[in-house]
Motif scaffolding. Sequence first.
Motif, PDB file in Angstrom:
ATOM      1  N   THR A 172      97.086 -45.402  60.002  1.00 22.48           N
ATOM      2  CA  THR A 172      95.883 -44.752  60.535  1.00 22.48           C
ATOM      3  C   THR A 172      95.913 -44.722  62.055  1.00 22.48           C
ATOM      4  OG1 THR A 172      94.582 -45.443  58.602  1.00 22.48           O
ATOM      5  CG2 THR A 172      93.366 -44.824  60.582  1.00 22.48           C
ATOM      6  N   ARG A 173      96.337 -45.815  62.666  1.00 23.67           N
ATOM      7  CA  ARG A 173      96.433 -45.841  64.140  1.00 23.67           C
ATOM      8  C   ARG A 173      97.435 -44.802  64.632  1.00 23.67           C
ATOM      9  NH1 ARG A 173      96.232 -51.519  63.289  1.00 23.67           N
ATOM     10  NH2 ARG A 173      98.500 -51.660  63.474  1.00 23.67           N
ATOM     11  N   LEU A 174      98.549 -44.669  63.927  1.00 29.13           N
ATOM     12  CA  LEU A 174      99.579 -43.713  64.351  1.00 29.13           C
ATOM     13  C   LEU A 174      99.083 -42.277  64.246  1.00 29.13           C
ATOM     14  CD1 LEU A 174     102.789 -45.238  62.698  1.00 29.13           C
ATOM     15  CD2 LEU A 174     102.041 -45.450  65.074  1.00 29.13           C
ATOM     16  N   VAL A 175      98.480 -41.934  63.114  1.00 30.68           N
ATOM     17  CA  VAL A 175      98.068 -40.549  62.918  1.00 30.68           C
ATOM     18  C   VAL A 175      96.908 -40.163  63.827  1.00 30.68           C
ATOM     19  CG1 VAL A 175      96.347 -40.843  61.079  1.00 30.68           C
ATOM     20  CG2 VAL A 175      97.794 -38.808  61.114  1.00 30.68           C
ATOM     21  N   ASP A 176      96.088 -41.142  64.208  1.00 28.99           N
ATOM     22  CA  ASP A 176      94.959 -40.856  65.097  1.00 28.99           C
ATOM     23  C   ASP A 176      95.363 -40.840  66.569  1.00 28.99           C
ATOM     24  OD1 ASP A 176      93.093 -40.437  63.141  1.00 28.99           O
ATOM     25  OD2 ASP A 176      92.375 -42.516  63.090  1.00 28.99           O
ATOM     26  N   GLN A 177      96.620 -41.182  66.838  1.00 27.58           N
ATOM     27  CA  GLN A 177      97.141 -41.103  68.209  1.00 27.58           C
ATOM     28  C   GLN A 177      98.425 -40.269  68.194  1.00 27.58           C
ATOM     29  OE1 GLN A 177      97.461 -45.033  70.021  1.00 27.58           O
ATOM     30  NE2 GLN A 177      95.750 -45.774  68.791  1.00 27.58           N
ATOM     31  N   PRO A 178      98.316 -38.986  67.861  1.00 26.13           N
ATOM     32  CA  PRO A 178      99.512 -38.136  67.734  1.00 26.13           C
ATOM     33  C   PRO A 178     100.226 -37.948  69.066  1.00 26.13           C
ATOM     34  CG  PRO A 178      97.527 -36.796  67.697  1.00 26.13           C
ATOM     35  CD  PRO A 178      97.074 -38.228  67.646  1.00 26.13           C
ATOM     36  N   ILE A 179     101.524 -37.781  68.975  1.00 26.20           N
ATOM     37  CA  ILE A 179     102.339 -37.499  70.164  1.00 26.20           C
ATOM     38  C   ILE A 179     102.497 -35.991  70.261  1.00 26.20           C
ATOM     39  CG2 ILE A 179     104.600 -37.769  71.243  1.00 26.20           C
ATOM     40  CD1 ILE A 179     104.855 -40.437  69.813  1.00 26.20           C
ATOM     41  N   ALA A 180     102.030 -35.430  71.362  1.00 32.07           N
ATOM     42  CA  ALA A 180     102.083 -33.975  71.541  1.00 32.07           C
ATOM     43  C   ALA A 180     103.524 -33.486  71.492  1.00 32.07           C
ATOM     44  CB  ALA A 180     101.449 -33.585  72.871  1.00 32.07           C
ATOM     45  N   GLY A 181     103.749 -32.467  70.676  1.00 30.04           N
ATOM     46  CA  GLY A 181     105.080 -31.865  70.589  1.00 30.04           C
ATOM     47  C   GLY A 181     106.063 -32.656  69.757  1.00 30.04           C
ATOM     48  N   GLY A 182     105.623 -33.781  69.194  1.00 29.14           N
ATOM     49  CA  GLY A 182     106.544 -34.602  68.400  1.00 29.14           C
ATOM     50  C   GLY A 182     106.231 -34.494  66.930  1.00 29.14           C
ATOM     51  N   GLY A 183     106.962 -35.207  66.157  1.00 29.56           N
ATOM     52  CA  GLY A 183     106.694 -35.284  64.733  1.00 29.56           C
ATOM     53  C   GLY A 183     107.465 -34.284  63.910  1.00 29.56           C
ATOM     54  N   ASP A 184     107.153 -34.300  62.655  1.00 28.48           N
ATOM     55  CA  ASP A 184     107.817 -33.426  61.706  1.00 28.48           C
ATOM     56  C   ASP A 184     107.205 -32.036  61.830  1.00 28.48           C
ATOM     57  OD1 ASP A 184     109.691 -33.355  59.392  1.00 28.48           O
ATOM     58  OD2 ASP A 184     107.893 -32.639  58.391  1.00 28.48           O
ATOM     59  N   GLN A 185     107.951 -31.120  62.407  1.00 30.64           N
ATOM     60  CA  GLN A 185     107.415 -29.804  62.706  1.00 30.64           C
ATOM     61  C   GLN A 185     107.552 -28.860  61.522  1.00 30.64           C
ATOM     62  OE1 GLN A 185     105.773 -29.161  65.589  1.00 30.64           O
ATOM     63  NE2 GLN A 185     106.066 -31.334  65.995  1.00 30.64           N
ATOM     64  N   GLU A 186     106.551 -28.008  61.340  1.00 28.66           N
ATOM     65  CA  GLU A 186     106.536 -27.026  60.266  1.00 28.66           C
ATOM     66  C   GLU A 186     106.098 -25.703  60.861  1.00 28.66           C
ATOM     67  OE1 GLU A 186     104.889 -27.113  55.743  1.00 28.66           O
ATOM     68  OE2 GLU A 186     103.401 -27.464  57.313  1.00 28.66           O
TER      69      GLU A 186
END
Length: 256
Positions: free
Chosen positions: A186-200
Amino acid sequence: MSPHDVLCVLLERLGANDGTAVLISEHELTHWPTAAVAVLKSQGMLVKASPASSVVCPGCEDECVMPVHVLNYPTGRAAFVVCGRRNDVCRVPVASNQLEQWQTSANLIADLLARLLGLRRPSASDTADSARWEVGLFKGRQHSGHLVLLPDGGSLKLTLAGHSVALGDLLFLESQRFEVDRRALTRLVDQPIAGGGDQESAAQRRERLQKRVDAERARGNGAFNKTVAEEEGIGVSRLKQILAAKPEPPKAGSKW
């Protein structure tokens, strides 16, 4: 060997095999904590595999890997290996627990995580990449993100909202059950990294959502749009906008 040690062994073997299926003999499982093995089997992290076609021959100290021969009798069956390397050894009996084996895989772990977190996993047709296992859409207090399991250089990791964390830091095997650190996710998803992550891409998202809508409609779910919209964390009107959007025309000079 503690339940935590058992989980570490499984994750290390899966990581070394890039998440594809790993086989474990019933003989090896007899040396693991009984309660931990029972949890692994009951939770679907260990599933029965086909009997082994070869084993380490127990006939001498050389420990050669040999093919197994099985003979069926009215009273049962006998398994053995045939050794032609020594004069004092010929047919060597093989215990049944040396043939019985179980398997685990990253896909089974993704199934487990989805159950523990109450998420819906995409169907196999939605995830063609064999080295990427989507667990589902994880909803935090403020944001949502796709939770994905990936191999990571000899280990397994979870990616969420641009963050990457070792699976062993979030998944735990206690004496009677599995636990996953939902608060950390929950902490991770509520603090997203702009431009990062699994892109779709927009096209990929539209195709994925259309498949989900079609699947719910085929099941006879009259509220198919509402069901899919709630899974995605959006409104029905927004879902309809996404599905109605047309692909952008090819740019000038493009071959496609």
